[in-house]
Each structure stands twice: as structure tokens, then as C-alpha cells.
Write a protein that holds these residues in place. Structure first.
Motif, mmCIF file in Angstrom:
data_model
loop_
_atom_site.group_PDB
_atom_site.id
_atom_site.type_symbol
_atom_site.label_atom_id
_atom_site.label_comp_id
_atom_site.label_asym_id
_atom_site.label_seq_id
_atom_site.Cartn_x
_atom_site.Cartn_y
_atom_site.Cartn_z
ATOM 1 N N VAL A 55 -4.889 -4.782 8.903
ATOM 2 C CA VAL A 55 -3.935 -3.722 8.810
ATOM 3 C C VAL A 55 -4.224 -3.219 7.432
ATOM 4 N N ALA A 56 -3.608 -1.849 7.318
ATOM 5 C CA ALA A 56 -4.138 -1.196 6.063
ATOM 6 C C ALA A 56 -3.084 -0.371 5.536
ATOM 7 N N PHE A 57 -2.837 -0.195 4.247
ATOM 8 C CA PHE A 57 -1.746 0.973 3.649
ATOM 9 C C PHE A 57 -2.652 1.751 2.504
ATOM 10 N N LEU A 58 -2.087 2.735 2.248
ATOM 11 C CA LEU A 58 -2.780 3.706 1.027
ATOM 12 C C LEU A 58 -1.763 4.117 0.139
ATOM 13 N N PRO A 59 -1.558 3.396 -1.158
ATOM 14 C CA PRO A 59 -0.985 3.685 -2.153
ATOM 15 C C PRO A 59 -1.627 4.744 -3.082
ATOM 16 N N ALA A 60 -0.869 5.377 -3.698
ATOM 17 C CA ALA A 60 -1.467 6.504 -4.793
ATOM 18 C C ALA A 60 -1.938 5.858 -5.770
ATOM 19 N N LYS A 61 -3.256 6.309 -6.435
ATOM 20 C CA LYS A 61 -3.625 5.887 -7.860
ATOM 21 C C LYS A 61 -2.698 5.910 -8.808
ATOM 22 N N SER A 62 -1.555 7.047 -8.651
ATOM 23 C CA SER A 62 -0.809 7.422 -9.707
ATOM 24 C C SER A 62 0.470 5.966 -9.505
#
Length: 175
Positions: A55-62
Motif C-alpha cells: 500500500v502507499a500514502f503520500l505525506p506532505a514534506k511540510s
């Protein structure tokens, strides 16, 4: 002849148009390097592969929460039910004790598995790749379960709601 260079996409317009795509709402949790629970609300979650299960998720670099999750080496994705919008808001906020008053138990990895969620997916970090102003975090699924009949919390065009498949609506009305 070279193809024309694409026009720049204005960020607000990009967000508004992509808001037409409904997303599920999750809270990604972990136990940080200090042994404390960490978590963040995430709408950018997807399945990647059946073999191996990824699975994957995409957190903000901030993000101020993701650095704590990143160092854990494992995480649990908690799929929120329609009744958990307030929980989503609490985990979307910066700072504070997000786990105050939140019932949870450890998933097999030790990451917090929140009570009352529609499903949970316990993962080891497989890879973290920079992707624009976000990271692409791929997790190898260790354990998972759908924990009940809760309808999912859905985010669509700036607001929250719920989704029920037409088969459930038909089954409940007796038609």
C-alpha cells in the motif's frame, strides 16, 4: 519538431479540479523513536500491489507528524468510518496530543490501531521516495482486517460525507 511545453498549472485550480475525485480518509499511526504514539490524517492512500501486498500514502514534506512516523520503520493505516469526522480533524491539526482521549490498542507492529475504524492495515516501511512537495511512502502489509460494517468517511470537494454502495442501499430498503 518537439511537442509544446505544457502550460503551468495554478495550484488552487489543480486542487479544485482534483477535489472532484472523492477519497477515503485514513489516519496513519506509528510509535515514534521515543516510544510515544504519533499520527496524522491522510487522504492520499492507495493499494499498490497484491503480490507482494503493498500500500502507499503520500505525506506532505511540510508535515510535522511524518518525521516521527518515518523513523518508526512500521505504521498502521486506520480507515475511518463515517462517524469519525471529529477524529479526522483532531489528527489533521498541528501540535497537541492527538491521542488524548482516543481509544487504541497496538497492532502487531506496535503501531496504534484506533478503535471503531472501518478497517486497519499494519505495514513495514518498504520505501520512501521524494515526489514533488510530498513523499511516496510504500508499505509492505503485515496484517490487516476490516473491523465491522461502518460506512467509510469520504472527502469530496472540500467536505466530508459517507458512501454506501447501491447494493447496501437496496438491501436496507428491502427493494
Amino acid at each position: 519538431m518537439r511537442p509544446a511545453r505544457p502550460a503551468a498549472v495554478e495550484p488552487r485550480h489543480f486542487r479544485r479540479v482534483l477535489g472532484h475525485y472523492p477519497t477515503g480518509v485514513t489516519i496513519v499511526t506509528a510509535i515514534d523513536a521515543n516510544g510515544e504514539p504519533a499520527g496524522m490524517a491522510v487522504g492520499s492512500f492507495t493499494s499498490v500491489s497484491l503480490e507482494p501486498p503493498l500500500v502507499a500514502f503520500l505525506p506532505a514534506k511540510s508535515s510535522t507528524s511524518f518525521p516521527r512516523i518515518r523513523t518508526a520503520g512500521s505504521f498502521c493505516v486506520n480507515v475511518l468510518g463515517a462517524h469519525q469526522e471529529e477524529l479526522c480533524h483532531a489528527f489533521a491539526a498541528r501540535g497537541g496530543d492527538k491521542f488524548a482521549g482516543v481509544a487504541w490498542s497496538p497492532a502487531p507492529s506496535g503501531a496504534p490501531r484506533l478503535h471503531g475504524v472501518a478497517a486497519w492495515i499494519d505495514c513495514d516501511v518498504e520505501s520512501i521516495t521524494p515526489a514533488g512537495d510530498h513523499y511516496l511512502v510504500v508499505g509492505r502489509v503485515r496484517h490487516l482486517d476490516g473491523t465491522g460494517d461502518a460506512l467509510p468517511l469520504v472527502f469530496y470537494r472540500g467536505g466530508y460525507g459517507r458512501f454506501a454502495p447501491s447494493s447496501l442501499i437496496t438491501d436496507r430498503t428491502g427493494s
